[in-house]
Design an enzyme around this catalytic site. Structure first.
Site, PDB file in Angstrom:
ATOM      1  N   ASN A  11      30.685  50.546  26.298  1.00 53.13           N
ATOM      2  CA  ASN A  11      30.353  51.366  27.267  1.00 53.13           C
ATOM      3  C   ASN A  11      29.499  50.433  28.314  1.00 53.13           C
ATOM      4  O   ASN A  11      28.524  50.189  28.107  1.00 53.13           O
ATOM      5  CB  ASN A  11      29.438  52.434  26.883  1.00 53.13           C
ATOM      6  N   TRP A  12      30.462  50.320  29.318  1.00 55.47           N
ATOM      7  CA  TRP A  12      29.657  49.453  30.325  1.00 55.47           C
ATOM      8  C   TRP A  12      28.655  50.107  31.224  1.00 55.47           C
ATOM      9  O   TRP A  12      27.990  49.328  32.134  1.00 55.47           O
ATOM     10  CB  TRP A  12      30.773  48.861  31.545  1.00 55.47           C
ATOM     11  N   LYS A  13      28.445  51.443  31.190  1.00 53.90           N
ATOM     12  CA  LYS A  13      27.625  52.240  31.875  1.00 53.90           C
ATOM     13  C   LYS A  13      27.796  51.844  33.457  1.00 53.90           C
ATOM     14  O   LYS A  13      29.000  51.575  33.805  1.00 53.90           O
ATOM     15  CB  LYS A  13      26.230  51.704  31.404  1.00 53.90           C
ATOM     16  N   SER A 213      21.806  49.214  20.501  1.00 52.80           N
ATOM     17  CA  SER A 213      21.422  47.821  20.391  1.00 52.80           C
ATOM     18  C   SER A 213      22.234  47.227  19.369  1.00 52.80           C
ATOM     19  O   SER A 213      21.885  46.240  18.396  1.00 52.80           O
ATOM     20  CB  SER A 213      20.037  47.552  19.820  1.00 52.80           C
ATOM     21  N   GLY A 234      26.816  49.156  24.242  1.00 49.13           N
ATOM     22  CA  GLY A 234      26.330  49.009  25.710  1.00 49.13           C
ATOM     23  C   GLY A 234      26.214  47.645  26.172  1.00 49.13           C
ATOM     24  O   GLY A 234      27.495  47.155  26.300  1.00 49.13           O
ATOM     25  N   GLY A 235      25.191  46.932  26.466  1.00 48.22           N
ATOM     26  CA  GLY A 235      24.809  45.966  26.999  1.00 48.22           C
ATOM     27  C   GLY A 235      25.733  44.656  26.445  1.00 48.22           C
ATOM     28  O   GLY A 235      26.225  44.002  27.120  1.00 48.22           O
TER      29      GLY A 235
END
Ligand code: 13P
Length: 251
Positions: A11-13, A213, A234-235
């Site tokens: 998920n690159w947000k 995370s 995510g990150g």
């Protein structure tokens, strides 16, 4: 009974300009050469990159998804994007009900359910997110909250084959904190029970992803937990090295 094929989704947000397509192509190539092993791999870039990402991944084994959709197929909804539009742009997945959307845009379970239904109707796989806040966990209410989110955000009529659930404890997102493997096992078993109640035997095959995370350094441990059928990242999905370091646990 076999375990479902794992899914590792990034998920690159709200990250990524056109230049980020280079990283996406590197992920495509790494997945194409077997870097995700038996797992399915997908990247959900921002809307602006969905069509270009889908074009870059056409014919490849990397799936492309989006991070939200409107519940309606079309109409007077300025600024919104429908699931049909996403399918038309080449997306195969749509994340709905992410805690950042629930918090930033006041999305209720009913809204999330309508969005998931729209995604599925458009032929997408809906990745429905649930998860408790820190306060809710400390108060011993994690199961109650997640249980209510599952019941409110899913519909027994959804085809199980187009449905993925992501358990993302809000307090673990972007914080470097993760639940213990025992807590992940408890929650995923609880969610599995809910899915079996809703979908019968088909509930066994619905993938339950863990998110919050996830990094190359903790992926093997988290992905090794029973009923964890992959990750929503995510990150660490923003670079090929980190994303493949996570997907690579399925090699
Ligand atoms: P991080 O992996 O950055 O903690 O984000 C998780 C997430 O929200 C994925 O949807």
């Amino acid at each position: 009974m076999t375990a479902p094929r794992p899914l590792v989704a990034g998920n690159w947000k709200m990250n990524g300009l056109k230049a980020a397509l280079g990283e996406l192509k590197a992920i495509r190539d790494a997945v194409g050469s077997g870097g995700a092993g038996r797992a399915e791999a997908a990247i959900c870039p921002p809307f602006t990159l969905v069509a270009a990402a889908a074009e870059a991944a056409r014919g490849a084994s990397l799936g492309i998804g989006a991070q939200d959709c409107h519940a309606n197929a079309s109409g007077a909804h300025t600024g919104d994007i429908s699931a049909q539009m996403l399918a038309d742009a080449g997306a195969a997945y749509v994340i709905v009900g992410h805690s950042e959307r629930r918090a930033d845009h006041g999305e209720t379970d009913a809204v999330v359910r309508a969005k998931a239904a729209a995604g599925i109707k458009a032929g997408l796989t809906a990745i429905v997110c649930v998860g408790e806040t820190r306060d809710q966990r400390v108060a011993g209410k994690a199961n109650e909250i997640v249980g209510a989110q599952i019941e409110g955000s899913l519909d027994a009529d959804f085809p199980a084959t187009n449905l993925v659930v992501a358990y993302e404890p809000v307090w673990a997102i972007g914080t470097g904190l993760t639940p213990t493997t025992a807590d992940v096992a408890d929650m995923h078993a609880f969610i599995r029970g809910k899915l079996e109640k809703l979908y019968g035997r088909k509930g066994v095959d619905i993938r339950i992803l863990y998110g919050g995370s996830v990094k190359p350094s903790n992926a093997a441990e988290l992905m090794g937990v029973k009923n964890v059928d992959g990750a929503l990242v995510g990150g660490a999905s923003l670079t090929c090295a980190d994303f493949m370091g996570i997907a690579g646990v399925y090699k």
